[in-house]
Scaffold this active site. Structure first.
Site, PDB file in Angstrom:
ATOM      1  N   ASP A  99       0.853  -1.181   0.000  1.00  0.00           N
ATOM      2  CA  ASP A  99       0.000   0.000   0.000  1.00  0.00           C
ATOM      3  C   ASP A  99       0.894   1.236   0.000  1.00  0.00           C
ATOM      4  O   ASP A  99       1.748   1.385   0.873  1.00  0.00           O
ATOM      5  CB  ASP A  99      -0.860  -0.028   1.279  1.00  0.00           C
ATOM      6  N   HIS A 154     -11.233  -2.724   3.454  1.00  0.00           N
ATOM      7  CA  HIS A 154     -11.179  -2.393   4.882  1.00  0.00           C
ATOM      8  C   HIS A 154     -11.942  -1.120   5.234  1.00  0.00           C
ATOM      9  O   HIS A 154     -11.974  -0.729   6.400  1.00  0.00           O
ATOM     10  CB  HIS A 154      -9.715  -2.251   5.300  1.00  0.00           C
ATOM     11  N   ASP A 155     -12.520  -0.440   4.238  1.00  0.00           N
ATOM     12  CA  ASP A 155     -13.272   0.789   4.489  1.00  0.00           C
ATOM     13  C   ASP A 155     -14.780   0.601   4.312  1.00  0.00           C
ATOM     14  O   ASP A 155     -15.535   1.548   4.502  1.00  0.00           O
ATOM     15  CB  ASP A 155     -12.847   1.890   3.500  1.00  0.00           C
ATOM     16  N   ASP A 177      -3.081   4.736  -2.406  1.00  0.00           N
ATOM     17  CA  ASP A 177      -4.121   5.362  -1.596  1.00  0.00           C
ATOM     18  C   ASP A 177      -4.523   6.726  -2.163  1.00  0.00           C
ATOM     19  O   ASP A 177      -3.647   7.534  -2.508  1.00  0.00           O
ATOM     20  CB  ASP A 177      -3.550   5.531  -0.171  1.00  0.00           C
TER      21      ASP A 177
HETATM   22  O1  TEU Z   1      -9.459   5.755   1.932  1.00  0.00           O
HETATM   23  C1  TEU Z   1      -9.910   6.893   1.293  1.00  0.00           C
HETATM   24  C2  TEU Z   1     -11.346   7.209   1.325  1.00  0.00           C
HETATM   25  O2  TEU Z   1     -11.718   8.213   0.793  1.00  0.00           O
HETATM   26  C3  TEU Z   1     -12.395   6.429   1.997  1.00  0.00           C
HETATM   27  O3  TEU Z   1     -12.562   5.155   1.653  1.00  0.00           O
HETATM   28  C4  TEU Z   1     -12.334   6.763   3.450  1.00  0.00           C
HETATM   29  O4  TEU Z   1     -11.439   6.072   4.169  1.00  0.00           O
HETATM   30  C5  TEU Z   1     -13.614   6.736   4.169  1.00  0.00           C
HETATM   31  O5  TEU Z   1     -14.332   5.611   3.987  1.00  0.00           O
HETATM   32  C6  TEU Z   1     -14.273   8.038   3.986  1.00  0.00           C
HETATM   33  O6  TEU Z   1     -15.573   8.055   4.274  1.00  0.00           O
HETATM   34  C7  TEU Z   1      -8.101   5.526   2.078  1.00  0.00           C
HETATM   35  C8  TEU Z   1      -7.863   4.300   2.940  1.00  0.00           C
HETATM   36  O7  TEU Z   1      -8.375   3.181   2.293  1.00  0.00           O
HETATM   37  C9  TEU Z   1      -8.447   4.547   4.295  1.00  0.00           C
HETATM   38  O8  TEU Z   1      -8.371   3.416   5.119  1.00  0.00           O
HETATM   39  C10 TEU Z   1      -7.712   5.702   4.905  1.00  0.00           C
HETATM   40  O9  TEU Z   1      -8.296   6.067   6.107  1.00  0.00           O
HETATM   41  C11 TEU Z   1      -7.677   6.923   3.988  1.00  0.00           C
HETATM   42  O10 TEU Z   1      -7.401   6.616   2.629  1.00  0.00           O
HETATM   43  C12 TEU Z   1      -6.595   7.866   4.426  1.00  0.00           C
HETATM   44  O11 TEU Z   1      -5.345   7.335   4.150  1.00  0.00           O
END
Ligand code: TEU
Ligand code: CA
Length: 567
Positions: A102, A338-339, A205
């Site tokens: 990542d 993971h989000d 990312d």
């Molecule tokens: O995620 C970016 C993002 O815009 C979204 O998926 C966010 O995390 C969230 O769901 C907003 O509502 C990436 C990564 O996947 C996430 O885990 C990180 O927190 C984020 O970037 C910052 O690095």
């Protein structure tokens, strides 16, 4: 390595995402780690995947679980050492598994030495590594009205130098200044470092927000992400990506998948069109928004038709016919990461039809054109966490939204908990359910986040020996993709249906054609299949109601999925 044209192996790959904190704990401290991953590699081999995307394992104060990096070239001690990491890479490569790391380069941690230096004085050589500005109204107000992805203002005041710094995520994640060539060179060094150690690619990312519009103008007020029109897909990001490709990535046999927030298909093609020399594929979010209105926290009932429409649009638009100047683009196929909440709880049914609907979702997604991404636990149908108390959640985003919802929008506790229960990122972050042991075989001690109470019913060990399990079904899907070339390269075409709950499509290349039929509802529905096609034209390949051959014209039962070879 010298620059040469490599085969595009990533088109035939199946990727498995590991969220290291929640995958496997080897030293019983309640936190997943690299030795834990090594212990589970044979499980991944049996599943049939051949690439692992590993969420960040770098040094980090863990304000955002590793997405706030304080040292890009070393491993967080909770996860192990660089030696452990090298061992893991070796063990993966030995098993024919490639590793994608990542790359989080929009921001660093505020504890990264660059930022520590940057904030030390106005004339520090690293001052311009980040985005510092004077406040408005004699410094009393932030430089503009932008808001953060994690809610609240996107600026933090630093009394020492009397300026503000920009942070599009948490205030412990200051944004790097990508307009500064030194920052781009540092990133290239980081890429080279890992590539020289043998990694096979990067998941980048939030790659489409790196470049910010000059002058950082105020944004139009929005319920969320005010200012985003001034940093989403700014023209310069394309230059920067080509620079990374030209100077580094093109010299290695690797691929990149960019996480691009809020992109349309046309914007995505500018990143992934084969003639663009930027990224190999992107994760878009359009299908992750079909159950929301404008913002992820304004949740609405899931309608399969909306999802299908988005999926088909991405399949069709990325084939490049509308914009030949960009060339063809390649899709990244995902329902989870993971989000995001767990897909079976979101688009399927995690009750009565848990098993059937989890299989149906996999069928609908993974026979499309693109590279499949499976998020840990998805292959055993892990569900949302079903936590009931706020303290059970660990995610910074979840806690921030709770505070804002309660204090600014005056929503009740109950209302906020309902939203969080459905949408929190922690739904995907509970420990991997390996067994029915107290801590699901993830650890022998209480983990950093609670185990889902359904681990006795849903776990890998139960499913490994059951030919009808979701896990076995995933193995079948992966094996079928390997067997039929048409599933990699064939054209996609939707067979539109009168019912909003049926999704049927074909993949076709030369004489070979595969038809995928799915029912997104708990009702039985008659599919519309061209009359000229007789039962004999269809060879049944797989499905989630057992192996007996079915007529394609027959009703689709609740959450049924069937795959046929058309002759
Ligand atoms: O995620 C970016 C993002 O815009 C979204 O998926 C966010 O995390 C969230 O769901 C907003 O509502 C990436 C990564 O996947 C996430 O885990 C990180 O927190 C984020 O970037 C910052 O690095
Ligand atoms: Ca551990």
């Amino acid at each position: 390595m010298n620059a040469m044209k490599y085969e595009k192996w990533y088109k035939e790959a199946v990727v498995y995402q590991i969220y290291p904190r929640s995958f496997q704990d080897s030293n019983q401290d309640g936190i997943g780690d690299i030795q834990g991953i090594i212990q589970r590699l044979d499980y991944l081999v049996k599943l049939g995947i051949n690439v692992v995307w590993l969420s960040p394992v770098y040094k980090s104060p863990n304000d955002d679980n590793g997405y706030d990096i304080s040292d890009y070239t070393d491993i967080l001690s909770e996860f192990g050492t660089l030696e452990d990491w090298k061992q893991m890479l070796g063990e993966m490569h030995k098993r024919g598994i490639k590793l994608v790391m990542d790359l989080v380069a929009n921001h660093t941690s505020d504890e990264h030495p660059w930022f520590v230096e940057s904030k030390s004085s106005l004339d520090n050589p690293k001052r311009d590594y980040y985005i510092w500005r004077k406040g408005k109204n004699n410094g009393r107000k932030p430089p503009n009205n932008w808001t953060s992805f994690f809610t609240g203002k996107a600026w933090e005041y630093d009394p020492h130098t009397n300026e503000y710094y920009l942070h599009l995520f948490s205030k412990k994640q200051p944004d790097l200044n990508w307009e500064n060539p030194k920052v781009r060179n540092e990133t290239k060094e980081i890429l080279r470092y890992w590539l020289d150690l043998g990694v096979d690619g990067f998941r980048c990312d939030v790659i489409n927000i790196f470049s910010k519009k000059e002058g950082l103008p105020n944004g139009k007020w929005k319920i969320a992400l005010t200012g985003s029109e001034h940093y989403l897909n700014e023209p310069k990001i394309h230059e920067y990506l080509r620079e990374l490709k030209r100077d580094v990535l093109s010299k290695y046999d690797c691929f990149t998948v960019g996480e691009t927030v809020f992109v349309t298909t046309m914007e995505a093609l500018e990143y992934v069109g084969e003639k663009r020399e930027e990224l190999d594929m992107v994760f878009h979010f359009e299908h992750m928004a079909v159950d929301t209105i404008n913002n992820k926290w304004f949740i609405t009932k899931f309608k399969p038709k909306k999802l299908v429409k988005v999926l088909s649009k991405w399949q069709e638009d990325l084939n490049g016919r509308k914009h030949p100047e960009f060339g063809e683009g390649w899709n990244a196929l995902y329902f989870e990461n993971h989000d995001q909440p767990r897909s079976v709880s979101r688009f399927g049914c995690d009750g009565v039809y848990w098993q059937t609907s989890a299989k149906m979702l996999a069928t609908a997604l993974y026979f499309q054109k693109g590279t499949p991404y499976i998020y840990q636990g998805q292959e055993i149908g892990m569900t949302n966490a079903h936590f009931v108390r706020l303290e059970q959640y660990k995610d910074i985003e979840t806690h921030n939204i709770y505070k804002i919802g309660r204090s600014m929008l005056h929503f009740t506790h109950k209302r906020m908990m309902k939203k969080i229960k459905y949408m929190s990122r922690d739904n995907a972050r509970t420990p991997m359910q390996w067994t029915n042991e107290k801590y699901a075989g993830f650890s022998k001690t209480s983990p950093w986040i609670e185990v889902n109470p359904n681990k006795n019913v849903i776990n890998a060990s139960l499913q490994q020996t059951d030919p009808d399990s979701i896990l076995s079904y995933y193995k079948q899907i992966i094996a079928l993709r390997k067997k039929h070339r048409v599933l990699i390269h064939g054209e996609y075409r939707e067979w539109r249906q009168p019912s909003p709950n049926l999704y049927i499509y074909e993949r076709k290349e030369d004489a070979e054609c595969i038809v995928v039929m799915t029912n997104f509802s708990r009702k039985s529905i008659l599919p519309r299949i061209p009359n000229v096609l007789a039962r004999e034209n269809f060879e049944y390949l797989m499905g989630n109601y057992g192996m007996q051959p079915l007529s394609p014209h027959q009703q689709m039962r609740p959450y049924e999925a069937r795959v046929y070879l058309l002759k």
